[in-house]
Design a protein around this motif. Sequence first.
Motif, PDB file in Angstrom:
ATOM      1  N   LEU A 129      22.093   5.925 -16.115  1.00  0.00           N
ATOM      2  CA  LEU A 129      21.485   5.007 -17.081  1.00  0.00           C
ATOM      3  C   LEU A 129      22.536   4.366 -17.976  1.00  0.00           C
ATOM      4  N   MET A 217      21.212   7.901  -7.899  1.00  0.00           N
ATOM      5  CA  MET A 217      20.467   7.000  -8.784  1.00  0.00           C
ATOM      6  C   MET A 217      20.964   5.566  -8.630  1.00  0.00           C
ATOM      7  N   LEU A 218      22.269   5.382  -8.634  1.00  0.00           N
ATOM      8  CA  LEU A 218      22.820   4.033  -8.518  1.00  0.00           C
ATOM      9  C   LEU A 218      22.501   3.418  -7.164  1.00  0.00           C
ATOM     10  N   GLN A 220      19.800   4.113  -5.284  1.00  0.00           N
ATOM     11  CA  GLN A 220      18.379   3.783  -5.235  1.00  0.00           C
ATOM     12  C   GLN A 220      18.057   2.538  -6.055  1.00  0.00           C
ATOM     13  N   ARG A 221      18.752   2.347  -7.164  1.00  0.00           N
ATOM     14  CA  ARG A 221      18.460   1.194  -8.030  1.00  0.00           C
ATOM     15  C   ARG A 221      18.835  -0.123  -7.377  1.00  0.00           C
ATOM     16  N   VAL A 226      13.138  -1.490  -5.238  1.00  0.00           N
ATOM     17  CA  VAL A 226      13.324  -1.631  -6.684  1.00  0.00           C
ATOM     18  C   VAL A 226      13.306  -3.109  -7.072  1.00  0.00           C
ATOM     19  N   ARG A 230      10.611  -4.878  -9.589  1.00  0.00           N
ATOM     20  CA  ARG A 230      10.977  -5.739 -10.724  1.00  0.00           C
ATOM     21  C   ARG A 230      10.286  -7.102 -10.611  1.00  0.00           C
ATOM     22  N   GLU A 236      11.482  -1.337 -16.495  1.00  0.00           N
ATOM     23  CA  GLU A 236      12.585  -0.529 -15.984  1.00  0.00           C
ATOM     24  C   GLU A 236      12.301   0.967 -16.151  1.00  0.00           C
ATOM     25  N   ILE A 239       9.911   1.955 -13.362  1.00  0.00           N
ATOM     26  CA  ILE A 239      10.616   1.948 -12.080  1.00  0.00           C
ATOM     27  C   ILE A 239      11.495   3.186 -11.955  1.00  0.00           C
ATOM     28  N   THR A 240      12.183   3.535 -13.055  1.00  0.00           N
ATOM     29  CA  THR A 240      13.089   4.685 -13.017  1.00  0.00           C
ATOM     30  C   THR A 240      12.331   5.997 -12.869  1.00  0.00           C
ATOM     31  N   VAL A 244      12.626   5.499  -8.685  1.00  0.00           N
ATOM     32  CA  VAL A 244      14.051   5.760  -8.479  1.00  0.00           C
ATOM     33  C   VAL A 244      14.374   7.245  -8.649  1.00  0.00           C
TER      34      VAL A 244
END
Length: 327
Positions: A129, A217-218, A220-221, A226, A230, A236, A239-240, A244
Motif C-alpha cells: 500500500l 499484492m503488487l 494482483q493490483r 482489478v 476500477r 480502491e 478492490i483491495t 486483491v
Amino acid sequence: MKSGSLGGYVVRRLIQTVPVVLGVVIVNFLLLQLAPGDLATVLAGEAGGAPKEYIDQLRARFGHDQPVYIQLFNYLRNLIVLDLGYSFRQSAPVFDLLMQRLWPTLLLMVCTLVLSLGFGILMGLLAALWVRTWKDNAISVAAIIVYATPLFWVGLMLILVFSIRLDWFPTSGMEDVVAFHEGWARVADIAHHLVLPTLTLSLFYLALYARLMRASMLEQRGLDYVVTARAKGQSERRITTRHVFRNALLPVVTMAGVQTGGLIGGSVVVESIFAWPGLGQLAYQSLFARDYNLLLGIFFLSAVLVVVVNLIVDVVYVFLDPRIRIG
C-alpha cells in the motif's frame, strides 16, 4: 461447497500421501544405514573398549546383525501397527518418547506460524500500500536483513539482550520446574519461556512472508480484473479488501505449507539454543548417541507433520480460491 465433497477430497489427499510417507521412511532408513558407526560401537567406546564378541552380542540384541533388507522389512511391518521400536539409549519405547516431546514442538510451531504469518502478511500488505515510499523501503530493507541473519545468531543475541542484560525472559527451558506451577500460573510460565524461542524462529519466516506478500499484492493490483473493477467505479479500499488481498494470500499460504519442513529443521537449532524440550533437541541428542530407532521415529513423525500441515493448506487454499472445484 458441499461438506461431502470436501470430506471426499480430504480422504483422497490422505490416500495420496501414503506413498509419500512410505518413500520418506524408506529413504531415511537407508540413509541411516550409510552412517558410520552404530549404537553398539558407541556403547563399547563409552565403556573404554570391548571385545568383538561383546559388540556382536549388542548388535544381535539391537537387530543390527541382520541384512539391511530384513531390517527394513521388520521396521515397515512394525510401523503399520505404530510400533516404532525401542530406544536402548533412553531405555524407553520410541513412541512414548516422541509423545512426550511432540507437544512442546507443536506449541513452538503453531506460535511461530501464527506470529510469522500474521505479521508477515500485515507487513507485506502495508509495504504494497505504501509502495515506493520510505515506509516501503524501511520494511523491505528490514525484511532482507532479518532474512539474511542466521537463526543461531538471532537466538544468542536475544538471550544476551533480553535475558542477561534486561533479565526480562529466562535463558532456557520450557518452564520453571522447581516452582511447581499449576493451572493458569503454569500456562503463564510456559508462555514466558516461549517468547524468545518463538521470536527467534519467527523472524526468518516473517521476513519471507512479508516479501512474498508485497510482491503478490503488487502483481494482483496490475491484473485485468482489478482494472475492470476500477472501471466499474469500485473504490480502491473495496478492490483491495474484497479481491486483491484474498488472491494475494494464495502464494503466501502455499509457501507456508512448503516451509513446514524447514520450520521443523529450524526448530532443531532453536531448541538446542534455548534447551526447549522438543523433537528438535531430541533429534540432536539421538544423532550423537547413534540412537537410530529414535531418529527414525523422529523422521517419521516429522514427515507426518509435514503431510498434515500441507493437507490443511490445501483445504484452506480451496476456501480462499473459489475457482478451485473439488470433483
